[in-house]
Design a protein around this motif. Structure first.
Motif, short mmCIF file in Angstrom:
data_model
loop_
_atom_site.label_atom_id
_atom_site.label_comp_id
_atom_site.label_asym_id
_atom_site.label_seq_id
_atom_site.Cartn_x
_atom_site.Cartn_y
_atom_site.Cartn_z
N TRP A 89 0.85 -1.20 0.00
CA TRP A 89 0.00 0.00 0.00
C TRP A 89 0.88 1.25 0.00
N ARG A 90 1.88 1.27 0.90
CA ARG A 90 2.80 2.40 0.95
C ARG A 90 3.60 2.50 -0.34
N HIS A 91 4.00 1.35 -0.89
CA HIS A 91 4.77 1.34 -2.14
C HIS A 91 4.02 2.04 -3.27
N TYR A 92 2.71 1.84 -3.34
CA TYR A 92 1.91 2.44 -4.40
C TYR A 92 1.48 3.88 -4.08
N GLY A 93 1.89 4.40 -2.94
CA GLY A 93 1.68 5.80 -2.63
C GLY A 93 0.29 6.17 -2.15
N HIS A 94 -0.48 5.22 -1.64
CA HIS A 94 -1.82 5.53 -1.15
C HIS A 94 -1.76 6.14 0.25
#
Length: 363
Positions: free
Chosen positions: A219-224
């Motif tokens: 989730w953090r990787h995709y910037g949400h």
């Protein structure tokens, strides 16, 4: 915290009496349980999708449409919609129709599905199931959001300026991703910024907690937005009684019936004794305080804000089933609602239309 009651509409002999209900009686029981769930204050009712014995849940939009006509408040979930087996256009048509008939109470939990028999029925292989699931979701998602869709696809005929009717009531519908043991569902949920629903029914807590941690990382990787992350979790069973001794004694025929069913399906049980099942599984069997404490222990690992319970009596008498759910709602749910936050979004219809975003399937 929000609470769902969920059924896969298992159709097997009663574990104590051996009596098999007629198919009509089993469906009527599901409808009665949905009405009961609304009366007791559950936030959602879910119907699974399986296309093999011993399940009668091959047509969840039909069952949920009937439930929509019998209820007025409770949100209606699929658990799960097996998009790896379905044409996403037909799935959209069914669920957009249900969305209107229910007054915007629909929520989807999607997944690739389990079971060799249903894979063979639909000519889907273990090697292509995940790719089918991802492609079907991308098409389904775009049709829900866009009035005309063009897409080059691998597993169904491509689309060229396709218009699919009816247009939905909720814009968009909320889609959760059901996750059992594989990172593929977790990855798909994180990529699109969708909530995750952990099955959490077969094994001890560790593998599920690991997948949820991975979901948070992706989730953090995709910037949400970290504040929007949402996790739901299942339970392996429920029976709440005034004392732990009463709860365990009443639940024994349910456990033994489930154990026999697993063996008949050729599955190797993870928990072979009732004591081990009560202690190490996600089952909520005990006094109100014991159930509250166990949900808190799982929440420390999962951070979940939605919890599902079994809607079916299983081997319990109808009176015991009713009394257990009533006690859960009167003495367990209020404490958990106070202690654990709700999901970070309104629990109701989404009736606005965001601007559509391009996807890898757009042409």
């Amino acid at each position: 915290m929000k609470f769902l009651a969920i059924t896969l509409i298992v159709h097997t002999p009663h574990p104590a009496t051996g009596v098999v209900q007629s198919t009509t009686e089993r469906f009527r029981e599901v409808l009665d349980n949905a009405v009961l769930a609304e009366e007791l204050g559950f936030d959602g009712f879910g119907v699974g999708e399986r296309h093999e014995w011993p399940f009668l849940s091959s047509a969840p939009p039909v069952v949920l449409s009937h439930i929509a006509a019998l209820t007025s408040r409770i949100r209606l979930f699929t658990a799960v919609t097996t998009l790896s087996l379905l044409d996403p256009v037909r799935a959209y048509e069914d669920y957009a129709t249900l969305d209107h008939l229910s007054g915007g109470r629909l929520e989807l939990i999607i997944g690739k599905g389990n079971g060799a028999a249903q894979r063979e029925l639909f000519r889907v292989t273990p090697e292509d199931q995940w790719a089918r699931n991802a492609e079907s979701y991308e098409v389904f998602r775009r049709i829900w959001r866009e009035d005309k869709v063009s897409a080059v696809t691998r597993f169904r005929p491509g689309l060229k300026d396709a218009e699919v009717w009816p247009r939905p009531l909720q814009r968009p519908v909320r889609v959760w991703h059901g996750s059992a043991t594989s990172k593929e569902s977790v990855e798909l949920a994180a990529r699109y910024g969708d909530p995750l629903f952990s099955a959490n029914v077969t094994h001890p807590i560790e593998p599920y907690a690991e997948l949820i941690r991975h979901y948070r990382e992706r989730w953090r990787h995709y910037g949400h937005d970290p504040a929007r992350i949402t996790v739901g979790a299942g339970t392996a069973g429920v029976y709440v009684a005034r004392t732990s001794q009463e709860a365990v004694a009443a639940y024994r025929p349910v456990f033994e019936g489930n154990l026999a069913l697993q063996k008949s399906l050729g599955l190797e049980p993870v928990f072979t004794t009732l004591d081990d099942f009560v202690e190490r599984s996600s089952a909520l069997v005990g006094s109100p305080q014991q159930v509250i404490d166990k949900v808190h222990r799982y929440h420390e690992q999962f951070g979940h804000t939605v919890l599902h319970l079994h809607a079916d009596a299983g081997g319990l008498t109808r009176t015991r089933h009713h009394d257990s759910l009533t006690l859960f709602q009167s003495e367990v749910a209020p404490v958990l609602r106070r202690d654990i936050p709700d999901p970070p979004f309104p629990w109701g219809p989404v009736l606005h239309a965001p601007a559509p975003a391009a996807t890898p399937l757009a042409r």
